[in-house]
Motif scaffolding. Structure first.
Motif, PDB file in Angstrom:
ATOM      1  N   ASN A 105     -13.289  29.750   6.319  1.00 27.81           N
ATOM      2  CA  ASN A 105     -13.561  28.404   5.816  1.00 27.81           C
ATOM      3  C   ASN A 105     -15.022  28.289   5.378  1.00 27.81           C
ATOM      4  OD1 ASN A 105     -13.197  25.620   5.273  1.00 27.81           O
ATOM      5  ND2 ASN A 105     -13.873  25.099   7.326  1.00 27.81           N
ATOM      6  N   TRP A 106     -15.933  28.841   6.136  1.00 28.33           N
ATOM      7  CA  TRP A 106     -17.353  28.786   5.778  1.00 28.33           C
ATOM      8  C   TRP A 106     -17.616  29.567   4.498  1.00 28.33           C
ATOM      9  CZ3 TRP A 106     -19.537  30.050  11.311  1.00 28.33           C
ATOM     10  CH2 TRP A 106     -19.211  29.008  12.183  1.00 28.33           C
ATOM     11  N   ILE A 107     -16.890  30.659   4.305  1.00 31.25           N
ATOM     12  CA  ILE A 107     -17.017  31.428   3.063  1.00 31.25           C
ATOM     13  C   ILE A 107     -16.462  30.613   1.900  1.00 31.25           C
ATOM     14  CG2 ILE A 107     -16.176  33.473   1.832  1.00 31.25           C
ATOM     15  CD1 ILE A 107     -16.259  34.899   4.622  1.00 31.25           C
ATOM     16  N   LYS A 108     -15.295  30.027   2.109  1.00 30.56           N
ATOM     17  CA  LYS A 108     -14.647  29.218   1.068  1.00 30.56           C
ATOM     18  C   LYS A 108     -15.536  28.051   0.634  1.00 30.56           C
ATOM     19  CE  LYS A 108     -10.582  26.320   0.699  1.00 30.56           C
ATOM     20  NZ  LYS A 108      -9.346  25.911   1.365  1.00 30.56           N
ATOM     21  N   ARG A 109     -16.217  27.428   1.587  1.00 27.05           N
ATOM     22  CA  ARG A 109     -17.103  26.296   1.288  1.00 27.05           C
ATOM     23  C   ARG A 109     -18.456  26.726   0.721  1.00 27.05           C
ATOM     24  NH1 ARG A 109     -16.776  21.706   5.888  1.00 27.05           N
ATOM     25  NH2 ARG A 109     -14.537  21.363   5.867  1.00 27.05           N
ATOM     26  N   THR A 153     -18.881  36.209  18.665  1.00 21.98           N
ATOM     27  CA  THR A 153     -19.069  34.756  18.600  1.00 21.98           C
ATOM     28  C   THR A 153     -17.979  33.933  19.267  1.00 21.98           C
ATOM     29  OG1 THR A 153     -17.889  34.629  16.497  1.00 21.98           O
ATOM     30  CG2 THR A 153     -20.290  34.940  16.391  1.00 21.98           C
ATOM     31  N   GLY A 154     -16.786  34.498  19.377  1.00 23.95           N
ATOM     32  CA  GLY A 154     -15.657  33.717  19.866  1.00 23.95           C
ATOM     33  C   GLY A 154     -15.035  32.846  18.792  1.00 23.95           C
ATOM     34  N   LEU A 155     -15.473  33.010  17.550  1.00 26.78           N
ATOM     35  CA  LEU A 155     -14.933  32.226  16.436  1.00 26.78           C
ATOM     36  C   LEU A 155     -13.562  32.738  16.017  1.00 26.78           C
ATOM     37  CD1 LEU A 155     -18.110  32.010  14.178  1.00 26.78           C
ATOM     38  CD2 LEU A 155     -16.930  30.070  15.220  1.00 26.78           C
ATOM     39  N   ASP A 156     -12.763  31.841  15.470  1.00 23.84           N
ATOM     40  CA  ASP A 156     -11.497  32.222  14.863  1.00 23.84           C
ATOM     41  C   ASP A 156     -11.764  32.744  13.455  1.00 23.84           C
ATOM     42  OD1 ASP A 156      -9.996  31.294  17.026  1.00 23.84           O
ATOM     43  OD2 ASP A 156      -9.823  29.282  16.167  1.00 23.84           O
ATOM     44  N   THR A 157     -10.891  33.604  12.995  1.00 22.85           N
ATOM     45  CA  THR A 157     -10.985  34.112  11.630  1.00 22.85           C
ATOM     46  C   THR A 157     -11.028  32.964  10.630  1.00 22.85           C
ATOM     47  OG1 THR A 157      -9.826  36.131  12.227  1.00 22.85           O
ATOM     48  CG2 THR A 157      -9.795  35.530   9.901  1.00 22.85           C
TER      49      THR A 157
END
Length: 123
Positions: free
Chosen positions: A50-54, A41-45
């Motif tokens: 953050n998406w998990i936390k939210r 994806t090119g996403l940062d860890t």
């Protein structure tokens, strides 16, 4: 053509869903590691965490992400260029109820992502 939510290029519309190309033993062993998702994806860890936390994505089990969790990440990543994260969460919640409870899902996220890929290929 780039597969939605990824940095993976494909020439064929029917191959837009990169999850189909992942061998089933990987899913049977628990799924993908965060590093593999980051590479795809090119996403940062920090973005995924953050998406998990939210509560937008459920936490991995034994550091591995299932096909549905990976699909959710790809859906969010593909939509975040045009929608705010809270709006993406509402959209996914509209289709699948609680973001943290897959038992109320009308469509598993991996199928939803597959449909999204098919529609994206037609645009």
């Amino acid at each position: 053509m780039i597969s939605p939510g990824t940095n993976i290029f494909t020439e064929k519309e029917e191959e837009l869903n990169p999850l189909r190309g992942i061998p089933s033993p990987i899913w049977k062993s628990g799924g993908l590691l965060l590093g593999q998702i980051r590479e795809m994806t090119g996403l940062d860890t920090s973005a995924v965490q953050n998406w998990i936390k939210r509560g937008y994505v459920s936490p991995p089990k034994r550091k591995k992400y299932t096909a549905d969790q990976t699909a959710r990440i790809l859906i969010i990543n593909s939509l975040r260029g045009g929608l705010r994260l809270d709006m993406i969460a509402k959209l996914i919640g509209y289709v699948n109820g609680s973001l943290t409870d897959s038992s109320d899902d009308l469509i598993p996220d991996s199928e939803l992502y597959d449909m999204f890929c098919r529609v994206s290929g037609k645009l």
